[in-house]
Enzyme design. Structure first.
Site, PDB file in Angstrom:
ATOM      1  N   SER A  93       0.812  -1.217   0.000  1.00 19.40           N
ATOM      2  CA  SER A  93       0.000   0.000   0.000  1.00 19.40           C
ATOM      3  C   SER A  93       0.842   1.261   0.000  1.00 19.40           C
ATOM      4  CB  SER A  93      -0.931   0.016   1.218  1.00 19.40           C
ATOM      5  OG  SER A  93      -0.180  -0.014   2.412  1.00 19.40           O
ATOM      6  N   GLU A 105      -4.111   0.597  -8.077  1.00 23.77           N
ATOM      7  CA  GLU A 105      -2.991   1.421  -8.526  1.00 23.77           C
ATOM      8  C   GLU A 105      -1.921   0.523  -9.144  1.00 23.77           C
ATOM      9  OE1 GLU A 105      -2.944   5.182  -5.503  1.00 23.77           O
ATOM     10  OE2 GLU A 105      -2.349   3.265  -4.657  1.00 23.77           O
TER      11      GLU A 105
END
Length: 805
Positions: free
Chosen positions: A128, A163
């Site tokens: 993350s 992402e």
């Protein structure tokens, strides 16, 4: 190894390394899409060495919200451990590492995995916020060009954002392949991020949370006031800020904040990157939010308590938003809304302006560092944090130049969280002249100093009417064939099939009032006269929330059942018109397809459903039964299932599932679940990407027409008759005696059983649709006269929920 562009790369099997919360749910979403997964974790110290992975797979069946579209999909996940099963990596085209956020642990794992990974496989980390470049250094040189970051947001099934983060060594073609897989196969929205701490979504989102902490303290607001002000009133998730933090996990939030604090020492906003003392204290106490039962909020019985930071005690939550501030937030004109918030002296309004200003300021200062374009940043906040608009969209919609002047003045007056000036591109040049970062030609790229167009990857050519950001050009070039106040018939431009007519509804929630019903029949007439096929689908959601009760109830009140009977007949005639149309009719389903929306869809020749489609005959919940062919469909489908699988088996064995599903107003939890129930057929297509729905449906309809499709011929079918009614009624009596259903629920369910079984006829009697529709219509109109049904309908129209009586 270089990619061979003449050979298409298929992701046929995925390995997920790490069976924690994120790893297991990434595995779950892959199997939702029909991609089998090997789920790895450490070998268990006792018993079955795959015990950790097995436990994670079992947990997937129990979690809420459900990560699996249907529980049996867990069988597509193979448990594995790093000691015994590394050889299985050779079967995997994509390897995703998803272990804890420790650089040293991840590197150690890569050393173990690398020798077993196929040289042509794609390798990715679901970190993350850790550096993808630093992680890649633990891989051998041959694998580094095939490595990147692929950060799913939690929960992976429901959150759109993924992402995609390359290193300097990552092959560009690999990113295109992976983006195509994520967008089309898994149904995600991909943002390409730069390899900076926390990437785009968490970088902007977590700063936004830190801004809320700071501004809430400055203006003296309580947690529940903040959540009211930063929830739906601001176009964000209903849970606001602090409730969302509780759901995500306060330890997770603290970790992401520390990542920014540790890795961004030169950031002009660094002074605000520390973990807020109240958050640090909660984490130290083990009050981590929802998963531990307490965080910023705690539930005591049915009462929601919130933390009082002064006393460190939980007190009853009492959200109070000032009426004047609520009116400002309800203003639809973005310019007027921000003007009112900016000019107001009320602390709540000043708080909201400050939070928005901070997001504009921070996003502008850091855009060039973290993303290629303003579009990527706005999409990250919409897809990853549930914001209706990204920060640049809000700024641009409210008047770029005026808002920029306000921000500059606040910087000058020392009101902002950093004294860093707005970047030059925000206050002069092309963006200033265009009055925003999003234009019909593209979004601002601060590195190249130009407006950059949208991605040209072929996968995006499949997306029809994907939403555009403020300032972007409309994506849909269509031709209107017919339009009135209820419906629109239209066609798509080349290269889409020109011979397919598309019908969309214009009513609220796409409900089926008399005008829409007539519009559907007119669309079939048009399609038969001039086109090869018809698709019924909406540009947005839902597909349809069902019959328009608001239109029906006044008719009943004025004229009784006799006045409603023609409306019912018209609905029934409409679904038969769809079933026996002389061109194939395809329903493109997304969101809710309830009541009449379900009945409409099951009478089409074919259905194409987005994975997140929730289908159900829900009329029992308001004291009615399906009256537009829904029960006739269920009875006919049960007879078909019996004939296809076990002709000698009792018909009731197939009918019972439909009876209980309809009587309990059950709605499918996914398109796969709808297939299991029987509202979708095995041959109906399920797509993962919402914006590919009309693309697939139009081609499916065109193909059916080209391949010589013919409408079904009316046929009689067997029903369970009075014996089936007796058996189902006995089960309903047991449910009533056991307290599972009310007296009125029993009345409704008994009527459903009567119709589903074909009425008072001998078992296995052959009936036709006209017989079944007559039974439906009579039972529907009878129930409409019942006072308790009328109470339920009135409650639904007034409160949005039927009363339980």
């Amino acid at each position: 190894m270089q990619l061979n562009q003449s050979v298409r790369f298929h992701v046929r099997k995925v390995a997920v390394c790490g069976a924690g919360v994120m790893g297991a749910q990434i595995a779950a979403h892959c199997v939702n899409a029909g991609v089998p997964v090997v789920l790895f974790d450490l070998p268990a110290k006792e018993g079955d060495k795959n015990g950790i992975a097995n436990k994670a797979i079992a947990q997937l069946r129990k979690l809420k919200p459900a990560p699996l579209g249907a529980p049996e999909l867990a069988n597509l996940i193979t448990p594995a451990n790093y000691d015994d099963d590394l050889a299985q990596l050779a079967e995997c085209d994509l390897v995703i590492e998803a272990i804890a956020e420790r650089l040293d642990w991840k590197r150690d794992l890569y050393h173990k995995l690398a020798p077993a990974i196929r040289p042509d496989a794609i390798v990715a980390s679901n970190t993350s916020g850790l550096s993808i470049t630093q992680l890649s250094q633990a891989l051998p040189d041959a694998l580094r060009p095939r490595f990147c970051g692929v950060h799913f947001f939690n929960p992976p099934r429901y959150m759109t954002l993924v992402e995609l983060i390359p290193t300097a060594d990552t092959q560009p073609e690999l990113l295109d392949i992976l983006e195509t897989f994520l967008v089309s196969t898994l149904g995600k929205g991909v943002v390409r991020a730069k390899d900076t701490p926390n990437f785009v979504g968490n970088r902007i989102g977590v700063f936004g949370i830190l801004s809320v902490f700071a501004q809430a303290e400055k203006f003296g607001l309580t947690y529940e006031q903040v959540d009211e002000l930063t929830g739906v009133r601001l176009g964000r998730a209903k849970s606001g800020t602090f409730r969302t933090a509780d759901v995500v996990g306060l330890d997770t939030l603290a970790h992401v904040i520390r990542t920014m604090q540790d890795q961004l020492p030169d950031d002009p906003f660094h002074a605000h990157y520390g973990v807020p003392p109240v958050l640090a204290a909660l984490v130290e106490q083990g009050a981590l939010g929802q998963k531990t039962g307490a965080g910023f909020y705690r539930k005591e019985g049915k009462t929601i308590m919130r933390l009082d930071p002064a006393s460190k005690q939980y007190v009853p939550a009492d959200a109070k938003v000032d009426d004047s501030v609520a009116a400002m937030l309800a203003e639809r004109d973005p310019a007027k809304k921000l003007q009112a918030l900016h000019d107001s002296d009320h602390p709540q309004a000043q708080f909201v302006w400050a939070v928005l200003r901070d997001s504009f300021h921070y996003s502008a200062v850091h855009l060039a560092d973290i993303a290629a374009t303003a579009r990527q940043l706005d999409l990250a906040m919409k897809w990853g944090f549930g914001h209706a608009q990204g920060p640049f969209e809000i700024w641009q919609a409210a008047g770029w130049q005026q808002v920029a002047k306000w921000i500059q003045q606040d910087i000058q007056d020392g009101k902002t969280l950093s004294s860093a000036p707005l970047p030059e591109w925000a206050t002069q040049g092309p963006v200033w002249e265009a009055r925003g970062v999003h234009t019909p030609t593209g979004s601002w790229n601060p590195h190249d100093k130009r407006f950059e167009g949208r991605s040209t990857l072929p996968v995006y050519e499949r997306q029809i009417a994907a939403p555009r950001l403020v300032g972007e050009a409309d994506s849909l070039e269509s031709t209107t064939v017919y339009e009135d106040e209820a419906v629109r018939c239209w066609t798509l431009p080349a290269p889409h099939p020109a011979d397919v007519l598309i019908l969309s509804f214009k009513s609220k929630m796409n409900t089926l009032g008399p005008d829409v019903v007539r519009g559907i029949v007119h669309a079939v007439d048009l399609a038969e006269a001039s086109y090869s096929a018809l698709v019924i689908g909406q540009l947005g959601e839902p597909f349809s929330a069902g019959a328009d009760l608001k239109a029906m109830l006044p008719v009943f009140e004025q004229g009784g059942p006799a006045a409603v009977e023609p409306i019912e007949r018209e609905m029934q005639d409409m679904v038969l018109r769809l079933r026996y149309a002389q061109v194939p009719v395809v329903a493109a389903l997304a969101g809710m397809a309830l009541g009449g929306g379900c009945e409409l869809s099951v009478h089409c020749a074919h259905r194409v459903a987005h994975f997140e489609t929730y289908i159900g005959l829900v009329e029992a919940g308001i004291g009615l039964l399906p009256g537009a062919g829904g029960l006739a469909y269920c009875a006919r489908r049960a007879a078909q299932q019996q004939a296809e699988s076990a002709p000698d088996a009792p018909l009731l064995a197939y009918l019972k599932k439909f009876a209980m599903t309809v009587a309990t107003a059950q709605v499918s939890s996914s398109a796969l679940d709808a297939r299991n129930i029987g509202y979708l057929l095995p041959s109906d297509a399920i797509v993962m990407q919402r914006y590919e729905l009309l693309y697939v449906a139009a081609r499916q309809a065109h193909t059916m027409a080209e391949s010589g499709w013919r409408a079904p011929l009316p046929q009689r079918f067997p029903v369970a008759g009075r014996d089936g009614i007796a058996t189902l009624t006995a089960q309903l009596v047991n449910m009533k005696v056991g307290g599972y259903i009310s007296e009125h629920d029993f009345t409704v369910a008994e009527k459903i059983a009567h119709v589903l079984c074909g009425g008072d006829v001998d078992p296995n009697s052959l009936v036709d649709e006209a017989w079944m529709l007559t039974l439906e219509r009579e039972a529907f109109l009878h129930l409409l006269t019942q006072p308790k049904t009328q109470e339920r309908i009135a409650s639904l129209l007034k409160t949005g929920k039927p009363v339980r009586n």
